[in-house]
Design a protein around this motif. Structure first.
Motif, short mmCIF file in Angstrom:
data_model
loop_
_atom_site.label_atom_id
_atom_site.label_comp_id
_atom_site.label_asym_id
_atom_site.label_seq_id
_atom_site.Cartn_x
_atom_site.Cartn_y
_atom_site.Cartn_z
N SER A 69 -0.48 6.21 -10.11
CA SER A 69 -1.66 6.65 -10.27
C SER A 69 -2.85 5.55 -9.69
CB SER A 69 -2.08 7.01 -11.55
OG SER A 69 -1.25 8.17 -11.92
N VAL A 70 -2.23 4.24 -10.13
CA VAL A 70 -3.12 3.14 -9.79
C VAL A 70 -3.05 2.96 -8.33
CG1 VAL A 70 -3.60 0.50 -9.93
CG2 VAL A 70 -3.27 2.08 -11.91
N LEU A 71 -1.92 3.02 -7.66
CA LEU A 71 -1.62 2.79 -6.26
C LEU A 71 -2.28 3.76 -5.37
CD1 LEU A 71 2.30 2.01 -6.36
CD2 LEU A 71 0.48 0.52 -5.66
N LEU A 72 -2.55 4.95 -5.95
CA LEU A 72 -3.14 6.09 -5.14
C LEU A 72 -4.73 5.72 -5.29
CD1 LEU A 72 -3.27 8.84 -3.84
CD2 LEU A 72 -3.31 9.87 -6.07
N PHE A 73 -5.27 5.19 -6.44
CA PHE A 73 -6.44 5.06 -6.25
C PHE A 73 -6.68 3.87 -5.47
CE2 PHE A 73 -10.11 2.38 -8.01
CZ PHE A 73 -11.23 3.39 -7.96
N GLN A 74 -5.78 2.96 -5.48
CA GLN A 74 -6.11 1.56 -4.39
C GLN A 74 -6.29 2.13 -2.96
OE1 GLN A 74 -3.01 -1.13 -5.26
NE2 GLN A 74 -3.86 -1.83 -7.34
N ASP A 75 -5.48 3.18 -2.69
CA ASP A 75 -5.39 3.63 -1.14
C ASP A 75 -6.93 4.22 -1.21
OD1 ASP A 75 -3.34 2.85 0.04
OD2 ASP A 75 -2.23 4.60 -0.90
N LEU A 76 -7.49 4.94 -2.21
CA LEU A 76 -8.98 5.67 -1.99
C LEU A 76 -9.98 4.52 -1.84
CD1 LEU A 76 -8.35 8.25 -4.98
CD2 LEU A 76 -8.82 8.77 -2.30
#
Length: 600
Positions: free
Chosen positions: A153-160
């Motif tokens: 989830s955190v990795l996804l936010f970092q991409d965002l």
């Protein structure tokens, strides 16, 4: 062209050879494949044997491995599951990025460093490597665990967060002539909306059209075109390529083509992701590390330890268990690929000197090397190794029945099973059938059941029963043989079109049902009732006919390749059947009174 081709071929041989040599050794001693690829890159790179020099172009091409990995993750994550992760994505992810940036900037200010420079350093430190983190979690079976899901989830936010951070970077240096491009922002948002809306309405018809060609290579080509096309569109407006691929994957997560897309792209993802790790290893400035070992290693280890402490604290604030918090913290402790981009951009804007940018890039690369080692130490310290699992089910593999083929035969079997709450996994290669099934509210999967990887993805290893109801007899028999050999615990029921097909299954010891036999027998039974036979007697005659037919079928199996014997046996069987049924007819007059109770 004559000089370029050998060079390209030679580079390919170097990449493949280094991976083949380094990765198996690394995995055998427990270091994992990621560290093996990284070490291979260091060995063949400019600071090792210098077999490859153009690291930058290799890294750009290899980034498609990360893109395909995010596409596959998106395929496995249906929109409903993504919605369930909204709190860790925006809550935990947002807090992690913002507080890490601010804390790094605060530490820099304590040492009297320029606040702008330290804020940019903090941007890079806040990011983690999606490729290394996801690959490490998958290898060690930790991705399905709460800690692994939080990390994802955190990795996804970092991409965002990539585009806002890049915009913030331009605001730090207004004198550099770079202004905030609101049209670029609008194009980025518009492209995301287009991908979401267009994907919902256009992808299924296009995939159905491609699948109708019946050419697997065209389906593979379109899958690669889709992933790369969306990735490049996102890059054109300054967004993360991986984010675009992830969105495309999520849009197809609940489609009937999900499994076939995943199976087709998986090999390309694996090779390109390995190439990406090799390129990261090649980018490590070993010369700088040798010149300033204490500074580079000290900064890398210091930042990794700082991130571990911070990430563990963030996880505990979101009520993660201790074990999950440790997994979360260790997995995201490295600096990510985005740090290379932002530090290089900062150097061009003169926020960093070239020497500072080179030092920071070396720190980033060294930090990436630490994750596999840290995870190995964690596995040893917990005195057990977790069994690898998949993050999400490709098929609903808990189902005990697989129905291959959803034509008129497979539909009846599936409807009956659904009626008693034994929902089967249905696989069909005709996209039009799958579309029809979907319109009527049922769920089927597009895939070629004759492929072993499709069978494995469907959960054949844990299934109890495989019902083969496809048209292609040769493919059906080949599939049955494969399952018998590799999964002998699975029972098989097969659809046979005629007696010849039945013989093939009988020779394999597989139960089969002739698709028209029982329906024809039912019609014959109804005909008897119209001709004046009672319901009970009509049913009895049909039953005797069926028993006789099954008996002669077994007898004919042994002689079916000898035409003369088969003809003689057929003639004798017809006479036996005539005698049997005439005996029943002679009893009709005496049985009429007893039959009347069964005529309704």
């Amino acid at each position: 062209m004559e000089h370029q081709a050998p060079s390209i071929l030679l580079q390919g041989i170097v990449y493949l050879g280094s991976a083949v040599l380094a990765v198996p050794v690394s995995r055998r001693i427990g270091l994992g494949s990621v560290l093996g690829y990284l070490l291979a890159g260091i060995i063949i790179g400019p600071w090792g044997l210098a077999l490859i020099h153009d690291v930058e172009s290799v890294l750009q091409f290899a980034e498609f491995g990360v893109v395909m990995m995010l596409f596959l993750i998106g395929l496995e994550l249906e929109p409903g599951k993504l919605w369930n992760l909204r709190v860790p994505i925006f809550g935990l992810g947002g807090i992690q990025v913002m507080l890490t940036m601010l804390l790094v900037m605060g530490i820099g200010l304590l040492f009297h460093q320029d606040w702008r420079m330290m804020l940019v350093v903090g941007m890079g430190v806040a990011m983690s490597s999606t490729a290394i983190a996801i690959q490490t979690l998958s290898e060690r079976g930790m991705l399905p665990q709460p800690g692994g899901q939080a990390a994802f989830s955190v990795l996804l936010f970092q991409d965002l967060a990539v585009i806002p951070l890049m915009l913030a970077l331009t605001l730090l240096v207004p004198q550099a002539g770079m202004k905030l491009d609101w049209m670029l922002v609008a194009r980025g948002l518009g492209l995301i909306v287009f991908i979401v809306v267009g994907g919902n309405f256009l992808l299924r018809p296009v995939l159905r059209y491609i699948a109708n060609t019946g050419m697997r290579e065209i389906f593979v080509a379109f899958a690669l075109f889709l992933v790369m096309g969306v990735a490049l569109l996102m890059q054109s407006v300054g967004l993360s390529m991986a984010l675009g691929a992830f969105l495309a994957g999520v849009l197809l997560a609940d489609s009937e083509y999900r499994q076939e897309l995943e199976l087709d792209i998986e090999p390309f993802k694996g090779l390109l992701l390995g190439l990406f790790f090799i390129a990261v290893g090649m980018s490590v400035d070993v010369g700088l590390i040798f010149r300033q070992p204490l500074l580079v290693l000290g900064l890398a280890l210091g930042l990794v330890l700082l991130k571990i402490v911070l990430l563990f604290g963030f996880a505990k604030c979101f009520k993660q268990a201790d074990t999950d918090s440790v997994i979360f913290a260790l997995t995201l402790s490295q600096l990510g690929e985005f740090a290379f981009v932002i530090y290089s951009a900062a150097a061009q804007m003169h926020i960093f000197t070239p020497e500072q940018a080179s030092l920071l890039n070396a720190v980033v690369a060294v930090s990436m090397l630490t994750t596999p080692l840290i995870m190995l130490l964690y596995s040893i310290s917990t005195k057990h190794r977790l069994r690898p699992e998949r993050a999400f089910d490709e098929f609903e593999t808990h189902r005990k029945v697989i129905v291959a083929g959803y034509g008129r035969f497979g539909q009846v079997v599936s409807r009956l099973l659904n009626g008693i709450n034994v929902a089967p996994t249905v696989i069909e290669y005709d996209p039009n059938q799958i579309e029809m099934v979907r319109r009527f509210g049922f769920k089927g999967y597009y895939g070629d059941i004759t492929r072993p990887d499709v069978l494995e993805a469907a959960g054949i290893a844990t299934a109890t029963l495989l019902v083969i109801a496809i048209d292609d007899v040769e493919a059906s028999v080949a599939t049955a043989k494969y399952v018998q050999t590799h999964y002998p615990q699975v029972k098989i029921l097969a659809r046979a079109r005629n007696r010849t097909d039945t013989y093939q299954y009988m020779e394999l010891g597989i139960s089969s049902v002739r698709e028209a036999f029982h329906s024809a027998l039912t019609v014959a039974q109804e005909a008897l009732k119209i001709l004046g036979f009672g319901a009970f007697q009509a049913r009895r005659i049909a039953w005797q006919f069926q028993q006789h037919d099954e008996k002669i079928l077994k007898e004919a199996l042994l002689i079916r390749h000898d035409q003369q014997k088969l003809i003689s046996h057929s003639a004798r069987s017809r006479q036996d059947l005539s005698d049997l049924l005439h005996h029943e007819l002679r009893q009709k007059a005496g049985d009429d009174d007893k039959d009347r109770g069964f005529d309704t």
